[in-house]
Design a protein around this motif. Structure first.
Motif, PDB file in Angstrom:
ATOM      1  N   UNK A 624       0.833  -0.746   0.205  1.00  0.00           N
ATOM      2  CA  UNK A 624       0.008   0.253   0.153  1.00  0.00           C
ATOM      3  C   UNK A 624       0.752   1.690  -0.003  1.00  0.00           C
ATOM      4  N   UNK A 625       1.784   0.862   0.960  1.00  0.00           N
ATOM      5  CA  UNK A 625       2.128   2.729   0.583  1.00  0.00           C
ATOM      6  C   UNK A 625       3.302   2.429   0.040  1.00  0.00           C
ATOM      7  N   UNK A 626       3.699   1.540  -1.460  1.00  0.00           N
ATOM      8  CA  UNK A 626       4.127   2.197  -2.377  1.00  0.00           C
ATOM      9  C   UNK A 626       3.385   2.441  -3.329  1.00  0.00           C
ATOM     10  N   UNK A 627       1.966   2.449  -3.632  1.00  0.00           N
ATOM     11  CA  UNK A 627       1.224   2.840  -3.934  1.00  0.00           C
ATOM     12  C   UNK A 627       1.462   4.459  -3.902  1.00  0.00           C
ATOM     13  N   UNK A 644      -6.958   3.114  -0.762  1.00  0.00           N
ATOM     14  CA  UNK A 644      -5.938   3.227   0.620  1.00  0.00           C
ATOM     15  C   UNK A 644      -5.565   3.372   1.202  1.00  0.00           C
ATOM     16  N   UNK A 645      -4.460   5.490   0.755  1.00  0.00           N
ATOM     17  CA  UNK A 645      -4.818   6.748   1.544  1.00  0.00           C
ATOM     18  C   UNK A 645      -6.370   6.619   2.118  1.00  0.00           C
ATOM     19  N   UNK A 646      -7.809   6.009   1.373  1.00  0.00           N
ATOM     20  CA  UNK A 646      -8.567   6.494   2.519  1.00  0.00           C
ATOM     21  C   UNK A 646      -8.915   5.346   3.708  1.00  0.00           C
ATOM     22  N   UNK A 647      -8.606   4.782   2.919  1.00  0.00           N
ATOM     23  CA  UNK A 647      -8.470   3.966   4.765  1.00  0.00           C
ATOM     24  C   UNK A 647      -7.600   3.583   5.099  1.00  0.00           C
ATOM     25  N   UNK A 648      -6.085   4.076   4.923  1.00  0.00           N
ATOM     26  CA  UNK A 648      -5.057   4.873   5.886  1.00  0.00           C
ATOM     27  C   UNK A 648      -5.537   6.098   7.039  1.00  0.00           C
ATOM     28  N   UNK A 649      -6.102   6.955   6.175  1.00  0.00           N
ATOM     29  CA  UNK A 649      -7.056   8.675   6.742  1.00  0.00           C
ATOM     30  C   UNK A 649      -7.858   7.730   8.032  1.00  0.00           C
ATOM     31  N   UNK A 650      -8.825   6.747   7.942  1.00  0.00           N
ATOM     32  CA  UNK A 650      -9.467   6.643   8.742  1.00  0.00           C
ATOM     33  C   UNK A 650      -9.739   5.552  10.085  1.00  0.00           C
ATOM     34  N   UNK A 712      -4.200  -0.941   7.149  1.00  0.00           N
ATOM     35  CA  UNK A 712      -5.610  -0.684   6.292  1.00  0.00           C
ATOM     36  C   UNK A 712      -4.908  -1.617   4.685  1.00  0.00           C
ATOM     37  N   UNK A 713      -3.642  -1.779   4.744  1.00  0.00           N
ATOM     38  CA  UNK A 713      -3.370  -2.635   3.749  1.00  0.00           C
ATOM     39  C   UNK A 713      -4.135  -4.136   4.043  1.00  0.00           C
ATOM     40  N   UNK A 714      -4.618  -4.657   5.094  1.00  0.00           N
ATOM     41  CA  UNK A 714      -4.837  -5.171   5.383  1.00  0.00           C
ATOM     42  C   UNK A 714      -6.529  -5.444   5.348  1.00  0.00           C
ATOM     43  N   UNK A 715      -7.372  -3.996   5.235  1.00  0.00           N
ATOM     44  CA  UNK A 715      -8.531  -3.800   5.486  1.00  0.00           C
ATOM     45  C   UNK A 715      -8.681  -4.463   3.835  1.00  0.00           C
TER      46      UNK A 715
END
Length: 855
Positions: A624-627, A644-650, A712-715
């Motif tokens: 995800x970070x690579x994206x 991915x970023x949206x999942x990270x933000x939440x 977030x990656x796993x979600x």
């Protein structure tokens, strides 16, 4: 925190009945569903008309009405509105009168809503407004009502709307009551309620304080507007100065258990009110206007897209209203977006002036903490009376419910509305009094907003706009405008409370916290003079951007609020306009439409540079970070990085704040939380980063952010699949308008399939110019509010303007025009918006002639 509130109709057994009644044969189903579709061609006689009226419709069913008198024009508009959207109108008037239980029957949500709205007294205020508005406005409202009733008089229930057929399978349904002009005025209270600004923040401060026990830490969650980054609408030279209320750092004992119980009860009551145009921090709007010196045509261009809740049908009904000929007796030649149930156009343009509206966000509500002793409240060294009235709520299919409404000198008591029959709260320490919460709200005083809306329909210049703005008391809206003779401007309207500075008081006196009702120093001191409201004409920049940001620099102009949208959308628009102007590019209508769809993500601009610098050891978790490393920071619907970023933000919001905030008050992720996290990034060891649920371990910024990326990656692996590059933001971020009564999960699939449009994947997001907002606290990325329409008006050639509605112009699920604009809206397309008689005639596909009925 803002909460989405929709009526959830309980329909046990309705699926079987529908199968028997409708699905037995496809022919029967089609007949029942299509029966309410209106006549759009031919000739119909209407009682009360003085002369012939023509109604032409374009290929999307948008009507243009031409009449010789104002009375005939509004009578025809009422008739056409009833043709297209009467159930929506009927639902709204039941809500605004506190009579929803009469329509839908035994339903806990409906009854709660009725109790709270009866407590507010929306309908009672609207009845008082009838005698306050101008005679010409009363004439328009009456003519509109006469047109609605002319349509109803000729049809049985099944011919009016299919919703009555469905409801009739569960409750007794009778032919709707005749439309009353006050039904239209009551609708303005619902508009004002959903656009009332900062009451959520006010309650959140008080409830959060009880949890964290530190005013300074609460203030960190409500940071000041970032004026060093995001420019207000106007500069210091455009407004007058005034005294500002004091924002002290002291606090009343909001941790008191009885007080917190009263606040929680008030929150529960207010959450019960259905939101007819939207709810929550995603509500807002974009508007801007550019002078002719920067446009290809040499004349101004105006753009507007109000961000409201998404519903089926959409909130707006497109219409053209034309006097033929235009005269002093019949002055209307206007087109735009109307609300079904109200005469005239709310946003649009006439032959001389175009205007757009965005929510001003002024603080027009205050919660007063009342010390109640019997039938009085404590005020200074004495008491003030509490008045009472009895309300009877009729329930379709059940016994009526009695309600006692209590009013203080500050407004109705809202903390006990849904607690009747519960054990009374304990008295406050050391006496017999107990805490209650009363709501002061400017819309609970009768006003002349109906006059203002019709005045805007004939405005020609800045002075006309200012005159209309002086009448537009609630809801307070930013007005941007442009004229065909080359002027652009901005005007702030609204009935804004004046709050006296209180030094050293128990709470700030600026309206940001609940106020002690027992201290008269905190009472409102009147309202801001309309002539002192901020405004400008032909600013030096050559454009105005009003997108819910601060109106003026801090300390300048009349005090409106301290709780603004934090201005990231507005600044992006301003930056893009500035860039194009400085490049020498002459702006066009198409440029404005593209800017309305801008999907640059300010959350990513703030957070991604830190995220990509962190170390994730596991190659799988690092996908995800690579994206993010190659992301252009644009949240398109097909972007894997945006998903991915949206999942990270939440996840960041949950990890950083969930352990500190009370239940039900988790971060929604709106622009306030963007600003909170932006500031916390510079403080890696802030206590907010620490997860208190892990005793013995103190987390810092980098640990929380790293954990969020891994989670977030796993979600998303579970939701969207193992290959991160295959993810798409649109798979998560879906626009799914729902019918207000029949669209919920408790309704059988066959009904939901009929009334709810097929969801569409979209890009954009919260605080993005393409503001398809979502709630980070909900566990879902689904769109909660969005541009409810988009329009761009070319003042050099009005026929070159463009527009699009969220769903369509019809409220009938069987109509092709129920959803025929939804796909275009979702993908950023717009339609031509002809205005002149020749252009609308050339564009017409249907023609209905309304003639006077013989006596």
């Amino acid at each position: 925190m803002p909460r989405r509130r929709l009526l959830r109709l309980s329909v046990l057994g309705i699926a079987t009945l529908l199968v028997l009644a409708l699905v037995a044969t496809a022919v029967a189903a089609v007949v029942v569903i299509r029966r309410p579709l209106p006549e759009v061609s031919g000739e119909v006689s209407i009682p009360g008309l003085a002369d012939t009226v023509t109604v032409t419709r374009d290929e999307r069913g948008v009507p243009t009405i031409a009449a010789t008198t104002s009375a005939d024009l509004f009578r025809a508009q009422g008739y056409v509105a009833a043709q297209d959207r009467f159930f929506e109108m009927d639902y709204r008037r039941h809500v605004t009168a506190g009579r929803l239980s009469e329509l839908v029957g035994v339903n806990a949500d409906a009854l709660d809503a009725d109790k709270v709205i009866r407590t507010f007294g929306w309908r009672r205020v609207a009845e008082r407004e009838w005698d306050l508005v101008d005679q010409s406005t009363r004439d328009a409202l009456q003519a509109y009502a006469d047109g609605v009733n002319a349509y109803l008089d000729r049809r049985d229930l099944s011919q009016i709307a299919v919703e009555y057929t469905v409801l009739g399978l569960q409750v007794d349904t009778a032919k709707p009551e005749r439309w009353d002009p006050v039904d239209s005025l009551a609708w303005l209270k619902a508009l004002a309620w959903d656009l009332r600004a900062n009451y959520d923040d006010e309650l959140d401060r008080a409830v959060t304080y009880a949890s964290v026990q530190d005013v300074a830490r609460v203030d960190e969650l409500f940071p000041a507007y970032p004026q060093d980054m995001n420019q207000p609408i106007l500069g210091s030279d455009d407004v007058l100065t005034s005294v500002q209320p004091t924002a002290s750092s002291a606090s009343v004992d909001l941790a008191d258990d009885d007080l917190q119980q009263a606040l929680a009860s008030a929150q529960r009551a207010l959450d019960a009110v259905p939101h007819l145009v939207g709810d929550g921090a995603g509500l807002g709007s974009n508007s801007w206007v550019v002078s002719g010196e920067h446009t290809e045509s040499g004349e101004p261009i105006l753009a507007n897209d109000p961000h409201l809740g998404i519903s089926a049908p959409g909130i707006w009904a497109q219409v053209g209203l034309r006097c033929a000929p235009v005269s002093a007796q019949c002055p209307y030649d206007v087109a735009g977006f109307a609300n079904a149930g109200m005469p005239g156009v709310v946003i649009g343009h006439d032959a001389h002036l175009a205007w757009g509206l965005t929510n001003l966000g002024a603080d027009v509500t205050d919660f007063f903490l009342e010390r109640v002793d019997g039938d009085t409240t404590v005020v200074d060294d004495g008491t003030a009376p509490i008045t009472q009235r009895q309300e009877t709520i009729k329930v379709n299919g059940a016994d009526p419910v009695q309600l006692t409404v209590r009013d203080t000198v500050h407004g109705p008591i809202v903390s006990d509305v849904l607690d009747l029959g519960d054990v009374a709260r304990a008295p406050t320490t050391g006496g017999t009094t107990r805490f209650e919460v009363a709501l002061a709200w400017t819309a609970l005083q009768p006003g002349r907003t109906a006059d203002a809306l019709l005045a805007m329909n004939t405005a020609r210049d800045a002075s006309d706009v200012a005159a209309a703005a002086a009448l537009l008391e609630v809801p307070a809206q930013n007005i941007v405008f442009a004229t065909t003779d080359g002027h652009i401007g901005y005007q702030a309207p609204g009935r804004i409370p004046v709050r006296a500075p209180v030094s050293g008081g128990p709470v700030p006196s600026d309206g940001s916290w609940p106020r002690p009702g027992w201290d008269s120093a905190y009472d409102w001191q009147g309202f801001v003079d309309p002539t002192s409201m901020p405004h400008t004409l032909d600013p030096a920049d050559g454009f105005v951007v009003a997108a819910n940001q601060a109106v003026t620099p801090a300390g300048v102009g009349p005090f409106l609020t301290g709780d603004w949208d934090y201005g990231y959308r507005a600044q992006r628009i301003r930056d893009e306009l500035t860039r194009q102007v400085e490049s020498g590019h002459k702006l066009t209508v198409a440029d404005m439409s593209r800017l309305q769809m801008d999907q640059r993500n300010p959350y990513a601009e703030m957070l991604v540079p830190t995220l990509v610098g962190l170390d994730i050891a596991n190659a799988y978790d690092d996908d995800g970070q690579e994206l993010l490393r190659s992301w252009d920071l644009v949240s398109t619907d097909d972007s894997a990085a945006a998903a991915y970023f949206s999942a990270v933000w939440a996840t960041v919001l949950r990890l950083a704040f969930a352990d500190d905030l009370p239940d039900g008050h988790a971060p929604t992720g709106d622009s306030r939380w963007l600003e909170v996290v932006r500031r916390l990034l510079d403080d890696p060891s802030s206590p907010w980063w620490d997860d208190r649920s892990t005793p013995g371990v103190v987390e810092g910024r980098d640990e929380v952010l790293t954990r969020a990326m891994v989670a977030a990656r796993r979600e998303l692996t579970q939701q969207l699949g193992r290959e991160a590059t295959d993810w798409r933001w649109g798979q998560l971020h879906v626009a799914a308008p729902e019918h207000a009564v029949l669209g919920g999960d408790s309704v059988p699939w066959i009904v939901r399939r009929l009334v709810n449009p097929t969801p569409i994947e979209v890009g954009g997001g919260s605080s993005i110019v393409d503001a398809t907002s979502w709630d980070a606290s909900s566990g879902s990325y689904e769109v909660t509010s969005a541009p409810s329409m988009r329009m761009v008006v070319d003042l050099g050639d009005l026929d070159s303007s463009t527009w699009v509605n969220l769903t369509g112009t019809s409220g009938h699920p069987a109509s092709v025009h129920y959803t025929d604009q939804f796909d275009a809206w979702a993908h950023g397309r717009t339609f031509p918006w002809p205005f002149t008689p020749a252009a609308t005639s050339a564009d017409a596909t249907d023609r209905l002639t309304l003639t006077p009925a013989e006596d």
